[in-house]
Design a protein around this motif. Structure first.
Motif, PDB file in Angstrom:
ATOM      1  N   ARG A   1      34.697  32.521  19.473  1.00 36.38           N
ATOM      2  CA  ARG A   1      34.120  31.981  18.083  1.00 36.38           C
ATOM      3  C   ARG A   1      34.044  33.378  17.338  1.00 36.38           C
ATOM      4  O   ARG A   1      34.268  33.607  16.036  1.00 36.38           O
ATOM      5  CB  ARG A   1      32.979  31.268  17.996  1.00 36.38           C
ATOM      6  CG  ARG A   1      32.369  31.016  16.741  1.00 36.38           C
ATOM      7  CD  ARG A   1      31.322  30.014  16.626  1.00 36.38           C
ATOM      8  NE  ARG A   1      30.102  30.642  17.679  1.00 36.38           N
ATOM      9  CZ  ARG A   1      29.254  31.689  17.352  1.00 36.38           C
ATOM     10  NH1 ARG A   1      29.551  32.035  16.265  1.00 36.38           N
ATOM     11  NH2 ARG A   1      28.590  31.931  18.475  1.00 36.38           N
TER      12      ARG A   1
ATOM     13  N   TRP B   1      35.921  35.186  13.852  1.00 36.86           N
ATOM     14  CA  TRP B   1      35.229  35.659  12.777  1.00 36.86           C
ATOM     15  C   TRP B   1      35.050  37.144  12.661  1.00 36.86           C
ATOM     16  O   TRP B   1      33.909  37.568  13.378  1.00 36.86           O
ATOM     17  CB  TRP B   1      33.933  34.952  12.283  1.00 36.86           C
ATOM     18  CG  TRP B   1      34.193  33.621  12.043  1.00 36.86           C
ATOM     19  CD1 TRP B   1      34.603  32.485  12.871  1.00 36.86           C
ATOM     20  CD2 TRP B   1      34.117  32.960  10.761  1.00 36.86           C
ATOM     21  NE1 TRP B   1      34.964  31.440  12.136  1.00 36.86           N
ATOM     22  CE2 TRP B   1      34.538  31.800  10.715  1.00 36.86           C
ATOM     23  CE3 TRP B   1      33.723  33.331   9.652  1.00 36.86           C
ATOM     24  CZ2 TRP B   1      34.505  30.672   9.763  1.00 36.86           C
ATOM     25  CZ3 TRP B   1      33.905  32.333   8.414  1.00 36.86           C
ATOM     26  CH2 TRP B   1      34.200  31.250   8.464  1.00 36.86           C
TER      27      TRP B   1
ATOM     28  N   THR C   1      26.376  32.014  13.731  1.00 36.43           N
ATOM     29  CA  THR C   1      26.144  30.794  13.712  1.00 36.43           C
ATOM     30  C   THR C   1      27.025  29.854  14.872  1.00 36.43           C
ATOM     31  O   THR C   1      28.100  30.431  14.939  1.00 36.43           O
ATOM     32  CB  THR C   1      26.140  29.746  12.412  1.00 36.43           C
ATOM     33  OG1 THR C   1      27.473  30.119  11.776  1.00 36.43           O
ATOM     34  CG2 THR C   1      25.293  30.595  11.241  1.00 36.43           C
ATOM     35  N   ALA C   2      26.744  28.632  15.176  1.00 39.74           N
ATOM     36  CA  ALA C   2      27.495  27.938  16.224  1.00 39.74           C
ATOM     37  C   ALA C   2      28.913  27.583  15.466  1.00 39.74           C
ATOM     38  O   ALA C   2      29.860  27.720  16.370  1.00 39.74           O
ATOM     39  CB  ALA C   2      26.762  26.798  16.511  1.00 39.74           C
ATOM     40  N   ASP C   3      28.954  27.284  14.291  1.00 40.87           N
ATOM     41  CA  ASP C   3      30.092  26.900  13.620  1.00 40.87           C
ATOM     42  C   ASP C   3      29.994  27.518  12.280  1.00 40.87           C
ATOM     43  O   ASP C   3      29.438  27.016  11.355  1.00 40.87           O
ATOM     44  CB  ASP C   3      30.229  25.471  13.486  1.00 40.87           C
ATOM     45  CG  ASP C   3      31.730  25.061  13.160  1.00 40.87           C
ATOM     46  OD1 ASP C   3      32.034  25.626  12.242  1.00 40.87           O
ATOM     47  OD2 ASP C   3      31.790  23.984  13.274  1.00 40.87           O
TER      48      ASP C   3
ATOM     49  N   GLN D   1      32.332  27.987   9.850  1.00 39.33           N
ATOM     50  CA  GLN D   1      32.805  26.790   8.728  1.00 39.33           C
ATOM     51  C   GLN D   1      31.772  25.926   8.183  1.00 39.33           C
ATOM     52  O   GLN D   1      31.391  25.713   6.909  1.00 39.33           O
ATOM     53  CB  GLN D   1      34.060  26.372   9.210  1.00 39.33           C
ATOM     54  CG  GLN D   1      34.699  25.775   8.203  1.00 39.33           C
ATOM     55  CD  GLN D   1      36.210  25.234   8.193  1.00 39.33           C
ATOM     56  OE1 GLN D   1      36.805  26.280   8.435  1.00 39.33           O
ATOM     57  NE2 GLN D   1      36.642  23.938   8.227  1.00 39.33           N
ATOM     58  N   GLN D   2      31.388  25.357   9.256  1.00 39.49           N
ATOM     59  CA  GLN D   2      30.406  24.341   8.964  1.00 39.49           C
ATOM     60  C   GLN D   2      28.893  24.769   8.358  1.00 39.49           C
ATOM     61  O   GLN D   2      28.307  24.255   7.491  1.00 39.49           O
ATOM     62  CB  GLN D   2      29.972  23.358   9.949  1.00 39.49           C
ATOM     63  CG  GLN D   2      31.170  22.459  10.500  1.00 39.49           C
ATOM     64  CD  GLN D   2      31.401  21.577   9.372  1.00 39.49           C
ATOM     65  OE1 GLN D   2      30.524  20.839   8.524  1.00 39.49           O
ATOM     66  NE2 GLN D   2      32.818  21.458   9.051  1.00 39.49           N
TER      67      GLN D   2
ATOM     68  N   ASP E   1      36.438  13.729   7.287  1.00 35.30           N
ATOM     69  CA  ASP E   1      37.048  14.814   8.020  1.00 35.30           C
ATOM     70  C   ASP E   1      38.436  14.438   8.313  1.00 35.30           C
ATOM     71  O   ASP E   1      38.857  14.051   9.132  1.00 35.30           O
ATOM     72  CB  ASP E   1      36.679  14.940   9.204  1.00 35.30           C
ATOM     73  CG  ASP E   1      36.977  16.211   9.981  1.00 35.30           C
ATOM     74  OD1 ASP E   1      37.979  17.057   9.119  1.00 35.30           O
ATOM     75  OD2 ASP E   1      36.847  16.572  11.077  1.00 35.30           O
TER      76      ASP E   1
END
Length: 320
Positions: free
Chosen positions: A4, A8, A266-268, A270-271, A300
């Motif tokens: 991940r 990014w 962060t874990a995600d 985009q979210q 979604d």
């Protein structure tokens, strides 16, 4: 976790600064054509799309020629694509003045007039015009790729955030003046722009709006990451929360900021952009009276061939 974070990219403003300055100047050349287009509220007509290879202008229809300009960051060139041919301008080493001359000559070969303005805008300490900018730049392919990756990933998050908004919202894209990726929500509530602002800012402030975006920063303000603000700026923002750890209100700048390294952790991510934008909208509801009925359901993907009609209807009703 490592996959991940690798998706990014790590970004450092000081390291990217030469390419940020160079690309910002380059995209302004073709960006000037958008000033001939019908004005959309908040300059929604001027943004450049983030493409699989770089940044592209809208399609222009000027003087009998239909064309677009593609700044291909991953290929190190600028391509003028017209209905009567194409011209490619490689980017390696040179000045903005030289590029501007080459661009205008290539455009003329396709029957396209030169941009009606050569002023360099919104770049601190820049020369007044493209013709005056004689600084020599080197094209850095690795920096260009990291810049595109950041814009592409941030655009995905901002598009997801914008999807359920029922009001006026220009498409997500890069404002070529300040070189920021912008997602804006508008409210039909007239406001009075400050008299001391330049005309383009006054035009953007004729109605209330919320802006959430991504910026590489500049020499005077090197913040690199997400930003947001509410126009007109309401009181009480110092008491709001912003949805993502590390996001903070900066009263001196009038901005909520989420640094890139905090977002990336962060874990995600985009979210996290969606949560950040939702928190900004909620702050506007609480402090500036923005309506809650401009928000539809967040779905979604519809997958119409698989989703039963009654489930779709149910989701619609949940958003009301």
């Amino acid at each position: 976790m490592s996959e991940r974070l690798n998706a990014w990219p790590a970004l450092d403003h000081e390291e990217l600064a030469p390419m940020i300055d160079y690309v910002n100047r380059l995209i302004q050349v073709a960006g000037k054509y958008t000033l001939d287009e019908p004005f959309e509220v908040g300059w929604g007509n001027i943004v450049l799309d983030v493409t699989p290879r770089g940044l592209r202008t809208p399609t222009f229809r000027h003087g009998g020629v239909t064309f677009t300009v593609h700044h291909r960051l991953l290929d190190g060139d600028v391509v003028i694509e017209a209905d009567n041919g194409t011209r490619t301008l490689p980017l390696s080493h040179g000045s903005v003045a030289d590029f501007y001359t080459e661009f205008c000559e290539a455009a003329a070969e396709l029957g396209i007039h030169r941009p009606h303005s050569s002023l360099i805008c919104e770049i601190p300490d820049a020369p007044p015009t493209f013709e005056d900018d004689r600084t020599e730049y080197d094209w850095d392919p690795q920096a260009a790729r990291r810049m595109w990756e950041a814009l592409n990933l941030a655009a995905g998050g901002l598009e997801a955030w914008q999807a359920p908004f029922l009001g006026h919202r220009p498409r997500v894209g890069v404002m070529w003046g300040g070189f920021d990726l912008s997602a804006t929500r508008w409210r039909a509530k007239p406001t009075v722009p400050p008299a001391n602002r330049p005309p383009f800012q006054q035009n953007a402030q004729l109605d209330a709006y919320i802006s959430v975006g991504f910026s590489f920063g500049d020499a005077h303000d090197p913040h690199l990451g997400m930003y947001a603000y509410i126009w007109p700026q309401p009181d009480g923002l110092e008491n709001c929360t912003w949805g993502v750890e590390g996001a903070e209100w900066h009263p001196d700048a009038g901005l909520v900021r989420l640094p890139w390294d905090k977002l990336r952790a962060t874990a995600d991510p985009q979210q996290a952009i969606v949560r950040f934008g939702d928190a900004v909208y909620q702050a506007a509801v609480q402090t500036a009276g923005w309506p809650t009925d401009l928000m539809g359901p967040r779905v979604d993907g519809w997958y119409m061939s698989k989703t039963p009609p009654e489930e779709i209807v149910g989701k619609q009703h949940q958003g009301n």
